[in-house]
Design a protein around this motif. Structure first.
Motif, PDB file in Angstrom:
ATOM      1  N   GLU A 117       0.841  -1.194   0.000  1.00 49.07           N
ATOM      2  CA  GLU A 117       0.000   0.000   0.000  1.00 49.07           C
ATOM      3  C   GLU A 117       0.874   1.240   0.000  1.00 49.07           C
ATOM      4  O   GLU A 117       1.816   1.365   0.792  1.00 49.07           O
ATOM      5  CB  GLU A 117      -0.924  -0.008   1.216  1.00 49.07           C
ATOM      6  N   VAL A 118       0.548   2.185  -0.898  1.00 52.16           N
ATOM      7  CA  VAL A 118       1.312   3.422  -1.029  1.00 52.16           C
ATOM      8  C   VAL A 118       0.820   4.443  -0.021  1.00 52.16           C
ATOM      9  O   VAL A 118      -0.400   4.657   0.136  1.00 52.16           O
ATOM     10  CB  VAL A 118       1.186   3.988  -2.460  1.00 52.16           C
ATOM     11  N   GLY A 119       1.755   5.089   0.656  1.00 54.44           N
ATOM     12  CA  GLY A 119       1.410   6.088   1.657  1.00 54.44           C
ATOM     13  C   GLY A 119       1.163   7.466   1.066  1.00 54.44           C
ATOM     14  O   GLY A 119       1.244   7.673  -0.145  1.00 54.44           O
ATOM     15  N   PRO A 120       0.870   8.446   1.910  1.00 55.67           N
ATOM     16  CA  PRO A 120       0.535   9.797   1.441  1.00 55.67           C
ATOM     17  C   PRO A 120       1.772  10.539   0.947  1.00 55.67           C
ATOM     18  O   PRO A 120       2.905  10.202   1.286  1.00 55.67           O
ATOM     19  CB  PRO A 120      -0.050  10.457   2.686  1.00 55.67           C
ATOM     20  N   PRO A 121       1.571  11.582   0.117  1.00 68.08           N
ATOM     21  CA  PRO A 121       2.705  12.348  -0.401  1.00 68.08           C
ATOM     22  C   PRO A 121       3.388  13.162   0.690  1.00 68.08           C
ATOM     23  O   PRO A 121       2.757  13.600   1.659  1.00 68.08           O
ATOM     24  CB  PRO A 121       2.070  13.258  -1.449  1.00 68.08           C
ATOM     25  N   THR A 122       4.672  13.363   0.494  1.00 65.54           N
ATOM     26  CA  THR A 122       5.478  14.137   1.428  1.00 65.54           C
ATOM     27  C   THR A 122       5.688  15.546   0.862  1.00 65.54           C
ATOM     28  O   THR A 122       5.317  15.852  -0.274  1.00 65.54           O
ATOM     29  CB  THR A 122       6.844  13.474   1.637  1.00 65.54           C
ATOM     30  N   ALA A 123       6.316  16.406   1.653  1.00 68.71           N
ATOM     31  CA  ALA A 123       6.635  17.758   1.187  1.00 68.71           C
ATOM     32  C   ALA A 123       7.573  17.717  -0.010  1.00 68.71           C
ATOM     33  O   ALA A 123       7.476  18.554  -0.926  1.00 68.71           O
ATOM     34  CB  ALA A 123       7.257  18.555   2.332  1.00 68.71           C
ATOM     35  N   ALA A 124       8.478  16.734  -0.031  1.00 72.52           N
ATOM     36  CA  ALA A 124       9.407  16.617  -1.161  1.00 72.52           C
ATOM     37  C   ALA A 124       8.658  16.279  -2.447  1.00 72.52           C
ATOM     38  O   ALA A 124       9.025  16.749  -3.536  1.00 72.52           O
ATOM     39  CB  ALA A 124      10.451  15.552  -0.865  1.00 72.52           C
ATOM     40  N   VAL A 125       7.596  15.476  -2.359  1.00 74.12           N
ATOM     41  CA  VAL A 125       6.790  15.149  -3.535  1.00 74.12           C
ATOM     42  C   VAL A 125       6.097  16.403  -4.051  1.00 74.12           C
ATOM     43  O   VAL A 125       6.072  16.671  -5.268  1.00 74.12           O
ATOM     44  CB  VAL A 125       5.761  14.060  -3.189  1.00 74.12           C
ATOM     45  N   ARG A 126       5.522  17.193  -3.148  1.00 70.01           N
ATOM     46  CA  ARG A 126       4.849  18.430  -3.560  1.00 70.01           C
ATOM     47  C   ARG A 126       5.827  19.371  -4.253  1.00 70.01           C
ATOM     48  O   ARG A 126       5.501  19.981  -5.277  1.00 70.01           O
ATOM     49  CB  ARG A 126       4.222  19.114  -2.344  1.00 70.01           C
ATOM     50  N   GLU A 127       7.028  19.486  -3.715  1.00 73.98           N
ATOM     51  CA  GLU A 127       8.025  20.379  -4.315  1.00 73.98           C
ATOM     52  C   GLU A 127       8.435  19.896  -5.699  1.00 73.98           C
ATOM     53  O   GLU A 127       8.587  20.682  -6.634  1.00 73.98           O
ATOM     54  CB  GLU A 127       9.254  20.476  -3.409  1.00 73.98           C
TER      55      GLU A 127
END
Length: 465
Positions: A117-127
């Motif tokens: 299961e894939v977890g939620p996005p991090t701040a690095a993903v948003r950037e």
């Protein structure tokens, strides 16, 4: 931030594991073949392959994907290290791994394992998505695209977004600049049609409307691709430049990666699809995802670059049946009658003709600034279209010696502006018993003269206007 941002690839990765070997006997305890292993290879699959293909040529690529703490995830990190920058989503479970056992290049069995299961996005993903010059989504339906879907919808409003859909994945976010289903995927979504070109065009237009996409490119394999828009009765068919006979595995990832890179550079969807069709054909001809050049360590170079037609497989095939492999080489910056005559004559010497072509950088070192007049991709395409030419392959070095040692032609041909004893490659081809020959050249024809004549005509036109 200075300069354009990276190309960001978002999607599910898997670890491709190929066990290759030979079979010459059956097991004594069961009627199954015994594979004597000759190679054990690990490669990036899914979005990992797309990211690697997008990064060819030195482009900065960020790969947003889910990885865990398992052995397969660690191996995948090793495979991609130094090639793309990883921005990880958490994975609760293990990375999917696809293992194939092959004998003589043919698969005997495939074993699939892993998942999570894939977890939620991090701040690095948003950037990573905010900085992207373009976004490529390779959605294999394992959760990565779903996890960041709101961020992808926002990215589509800021930058070109290419969505490569798959049967297990969800629909593209609205506003995608280009969606790239293959013919089977499009037919599964719009099943009430045949497989005619008209049916492919109607499917593409219907999907573009359904997905609220700017364009949809239905890829047709060896036939090329259909670029469609919503409510547009006249789509654009982009045919493949030649028939590629290699391994098609990964061709869809290659198509999407090249198209996304083109859009990142400011190309229109029509230009992006044309580049993608040509690049995917070359990728297949080179062996697809199995091409060893894709998996060399960063910084190393292959003896050839961008083949048109699989020159090496062709040479092996002709030699295996006792035929004669003929090769020639040059810049071919402006193809003229002298070139065509030479190539026609060279082809009649043996059973195939392979043309070795200087890359753009190699040609510039040889001829000086202002050259080439014609970029490499165009030179390869024009040469491959000649009936006398069976395959074309480019080289980056100043001379084709390294390439020739891999290709090992029986005959090496040059035009009459050389002498047999003056051919620089003559000693190289003698290493394996090959022969260098000089053919008569059509007098008075040369690229330099053509360029000078065109320049004079342009000056005369400006003077009289």
């Amino acid at each position: 931030m200075n300069g354009p941002g990276p190309l960001t690839v978002v999607g599910d990765v898997l670890l491709d594991h190929d066990i290759r070997g030979d079979v010459g006997r059956l097991a004594p305890d069961a009627p199954v073949p015994v594979v004597d292993v000759t190679a054990d290879l690990h490669r990036a699959g899914g979005a990992g392959l797309a990211a690697l293909l997008a990064a060819r040529g030195g482009r900065e690529v960020v790969l947003v994907t889910a990885l865990g703490e398992d052995r397969a995830s660690d191996r995948l990190r090793e495979v991609l290290e130094g090639r793309v920058r990883l921005v990880e989503l958490p994975l609760d479970g293990t990375l999917p791994e696809k293992t194939r056992v092959l004998a003589a290049g043919r698969p005997l069995v495939r074993i699939d394992r892993g998942g999570g299961e894939v977890g939620p996005p991090t701040a690095a993903v948003r950037e990573a998505l905010q900085r992207a010059s373009a976004v490529l989504v390779a959605d294999y339906g394992r959760g990565t695209a779903d996890s960041v879907r709101p961020l992808l919808a926002a990215a589509a409003r800021r930058a070109p977004l290419v969505w490569d859909p798959h049967p297990r994945g969800g629909p593209p976010v609205p506003g995608a600049r280009l969606v790239t289903p293959n013919a089977a995927e499009a037919a599964a979504l719009c099943p009430a049609e045949d497989d005619s070109l008209g049916a492919h065009a109607r499917r593409g237009a219907e999907l573009a409307q359904r997905w609220e996409a700017v364009t949809v490119a239905v890829t047709l394999g060896a036939r090329g691709a259909f670029l469609t828009r919503p409510h547009t009765p006249a789509p654009m068919l982009v045919p493949a430049p030649y028939t590629a006979t290699g391994d098609p595995c990964g061709a869809g990832d290659c198509f999407a990666a090249i198209a996304a890179a083109a859009l990142a550079d400011g190309a229109l969807p029509e230009e992006a699809v044309q580049r993608a069709v040509t690049g995917a054909a070359a990728f297949v001809a080179a062996g697809g995802a199995s091409d060893p050049a894709l998996w060399r360590s960063p910084g190393t170079t292959a003896p050839m670059d961008r083949p048109v037609g699989d020159a090496f497989a062709l040479a092996d095939s002709v030699r295996a049946r006792g035929g004669t492999v003929v090769a020639t080489g040059g810049c071919f910056d402006l193809l003229h009658a002298g070139h065509v005559g030479l190539l026609d004559s060279a082809r009649r010497i043996g059973d195939c003709l392979i043309v070795c072509v200087n890359s753009d950088a190699s040609l510039r070192r040889l001829k000086g600034e202002g050259r080439p007049l014609t970029p490499l991709e165009d030179r390869l395409r024009v040469l491959a279209a000649l009936g006398s030419v069976d395959a074309v392959v480019a080289f980056e070095e100043d001379t084709p010696e390294t390439l020739l040692r891999s290709l090992r032609p029986d005959v090496w041909v040059k035009g009459g502006d050389y002498t047999p004893e003056g051919l620089p490659e003559a000693a190289v081809v003698r290493e394996w018993g090959g022969q260098a020959v000089v053919l008569p050249y059509l007098d008075g024809r040369s690229t330099t003269r053509l360029a000078a004549r065109a320049a004079r005509a342009a000056r005369d036109s400006r003077t009289t206007s």
